[in-house]
Write an enzyme that holds these catalytic residues in place. Sequence first.
Site, mmCIF file in Angstrom:
data_model
loop_
_atom_site.group_PDB
_atom_site.id
_atom_site.type_symbol
_atom_site.label_atom_id
_atom_site.label_comp_id
_atom_site.label_asym_id
_atom_site.label_seq_id
_atom_site.Cartn_x
_atom_site.Cartn_y
_atom_site.Cartn_z
ATOM 1 N N ASP A 193 0.864 -1.187 0.000
ATOM 2 C CA ASP A 193 0.000 0.000 0.000
ATOM 3 C C ASP A 193 0.900 1.237 0.000
ATOM 4 O O ASP A 193 1.700 1.428 0.914
ATOM 5 C CB ASP A 193 -0.875 -0.044 1.267
ATOM 6 C CG ASP A 193 -1.965 1.014 1.258
ATOM 7 O OD1 ASP A 193 -3.030 0.764 1.824
ATOM 8 O OD2 ASP A 193 -1.733 2.122 0.701
ATOM 9 N N ASP A 235 -3.241 2.575 -5.654
ATOM 10 C CA ASP A 235 -2.036 2.546 -4.816
ATOM 11 C C ASP A 235 -1.903 1.272 -4.000
ATOM 12 O O ASP A 235 -1.253 1.274 -2.971
ATOM 13 C CB ASP A 235 -1.982 3.779 -3.919
ATOM 14 C CG ASP A 235 -2.870 3.639 -2.709
ATOM 15 O OD1 ASP A 235 -3.909 2.953 -2.812
ATOM 16 O OD2 ASP A 235 -2.523 4.186 -1.652
ATOM 17 N N GLU A 236 -2.531 0.176 -4.451
ATOM 18 C CA GLU A 236 -2.353 -1.067 -3.691
ATOM 19 C C GLU A 236 -2.381 -2.295 -4.591
ATOM 20 O O GLU A 236 -3.031 -2.295 -5.631
ATOM 21 C CB GLU A 236 -3.383 -1.193 -2.569
ATOM 22 C CG GLU A 236 -4.800 -1.091 -3.033
ATOM 23 C CD GLU A 236 -5.798 -1.293 -1.880
ATOM 24 O OE1 GLU A 236 -5.692 -2.302 -1.170
ATOM 25 O OE2 GLU A 236 -6.677 -0.430 -1.730
HETATM 26 P P1 TTP Z 1 -5.525 5.354 0.717
HETATM 27 O O1 TTP Z 1 -4.554 4.242 0.548
HETATM 28 O O2 TTP Z 1 -6.752 5.119 1.517
HETATM 29 O O3 TTP Z 1 -4.826 6.600 1.382
HETATM 30 P P2 TTP Z 1 -3.413 7.224 1.201
HETATM 31 O O4 TTP Z 1 -2.567 6.459 0.269
HETATM 32 O O5 TTP Z 1 -3.607 8.667 0.855
HETATM 33 O O6 TTP Z 1 -2.870 7.189 2.674
HETATM 34 P P3 TTP Z 1 -2.298 5.997 3.514
HETATM 35 O O7 TTP Z 1 -0.884 6.405 3.836
HETATM 36 O O8 TTP Z 1 -3.158 5.984 4.720
HETATM 37 O O9 TTP Z 1 -2.370 4.761 2.695
HETATM 38 O O10 TTP Z 1 -6.004 5.898 -0.694
HETATM 39 C C1 TTP Z 1 -5.165 5.928 -1.836
HETATM 40 C C2 TTP Z 1 -5.411 7.162 -2.683
HETATM 41 O O11 TTP Z 1 -6.780 7.205 -3.056
HETATM 42 C C3 TTP Z 1 -5.156 8.441 -1.917
HETATM 43 O O12 TTP Z 1 -3.813 8.885 -2.029
HETATM 44 C C4 TTP Z 1 -6.130 9.397 -2.524
HETATM 45 C C5 TTP Z 1 -7.261 8.542 -3.017
HETATM 46 N N1 TTP Z 1 -8.418 8.690 -2.111
HETATM 47 C C6 TTP Z 1 -9.414 9.616 -2.439
HETATM 48 O O13 TTP Z 1 -9.323 10.282 -3.466
HETATM 49 N N2 TTP Z 1 -10.475 9.756 -1.593
HETATM 50 C C7 TTP Z 1 -10.606 9.050 -0.444
HETATM 51 O O14 TTP Z 1 -11.582 9.212 0.313
HETATM 52 C C8 TTP Z 1 -9.574 8.087 -0.110
HETATM 53 C C9 TTP Z 1 -9.659 7.286 1.154
HETATM 54 C C10 TTP Z 1 -8.509 7.958 -0.977
HETATM 55 CA CA CA Z 2 -2.237 4.231 0.505
#
Ligand code: TTP
Ligand code: CA
Length: 370
Positions: A15, A115-116
């Site tokens: 992730d 992103d995963e």
């Molecule tokens: P996430 O993996 O939930 O968040 P993140 O990568 O920003 O943070 P973390 O370090 O906690 O993993 O989401 C991945 C991407 O998806 C994030 O960068 C932006 C997008 N996203 C949105 O656009 N809206 C949302 O509500 C969420 C949760 C994510």
């Molecule tokens: Ca993430």
Amino acid sequence: MGSTSLPGRIILHVDLDYFYAQCEENLNPALRGKPVVVCVYSGRTEESGVVSTCNYEARKYGVKAGIPIVRAKKLLDTADAAFLPMNRPRYEAISARIMEALKPFGNAFEKAGIDEAYLELSSSINGDFEKAEQIAREIKQAILEQEQITCTVGVAPNKLLAKIASDYNKPNGLTVIRPEDVKTFLGELQVNKIPGVGRKTEQSLNQLKVERVDQLAKLDLSVLRETFGSSVGDYLYRAARGEDGEPVKGREQPTQLSRIATLKKDTQEISEILPLLEELVSSATLKLTQKAMTCKTVSIIAILGDLSIHSKSKTLESPTNNERIIAQASKDLIAQFLKSARNASVRRVGVKLSGLSTRSGQTDISRFID
Ligand code: TTP
Ligand code: CA
């Protein structure tokens, strides 16, 4: 109730940390160290819209995905913060390069979002969690060197647990859940750490006096089914035990599988057809088992001397990958066919297995809860 974690299975969940915001930091390194908020502007007024994501500096102030931009600005009014519009094509290009870089690390690869991704390591390292941890470190290093992006990796015996593991210690983390630690690790977590359990499910569980996963594991399946319906109930029951048989889907899973071959000579005799048909059944069933799938319907295909194509199907009582059951069904079908098509001289014979599904019968239900 379906398969659990197969022995020796090791899955990685990767992730990327605060992904959109980290991309923005890399595009403009002067942003590093400051709160960075990536925004989806609705365009209605200059400041209307919501936060897409933000870096961890901004999170210290209480900013998070989904809150109004106006609210984020209030929370950060004393900080030297950057508010940037989301630029999805940029993040997609970076994501695509990272996904390509990840693929060679596993036997199977599944992108689960921008992103995963999941990687199946099972067959290459023979259940060795030390090696898996080493591979996880190599992955983190490779992505950092190639794209200057940090990520968090979960290593565990199945996808569900790998996802829970990667969520456990962000950012730039690495969490390994070994099979022998599953019960303790999971038991102490709050129920909302189970993927798919959001506010509504959590509240319903709290009403049942369940806050932690060990408490959830004590609930009867019947109570969970009554409260949440059978599919969500089953999912929660299995999740509380760390059970998940979902495969890492390298490609789209097939919906059918068939084998067909030509007989040594055209024939009307079942005894001359059966040995070949049995071989085909055996080969198809092996493939099914390797994919950890079952079939619901068995069909036979007969191509006659005049090249006309005929088929007959049978729906089984329950999904199976049992060779004996599939062979018996094929035998019954070819016998029926020969009886109905008198004088039919068969040139080619085949078997088709359809209604395929993964053995657990569970299709990523976590996405549909709440
Ligand atoms: P996430 O993996 O939930 O968040 P993140 O990568 O920003 O943070 P973390 O370090 O906690 O993993 O989401 C991945 C991407 O998806 C994030 O960068 C932006 C997008 N996203 C949105 O656009 N809206 C949302 O509500 C969420 C949760 C994510
Ligand atoms: Ca993430």
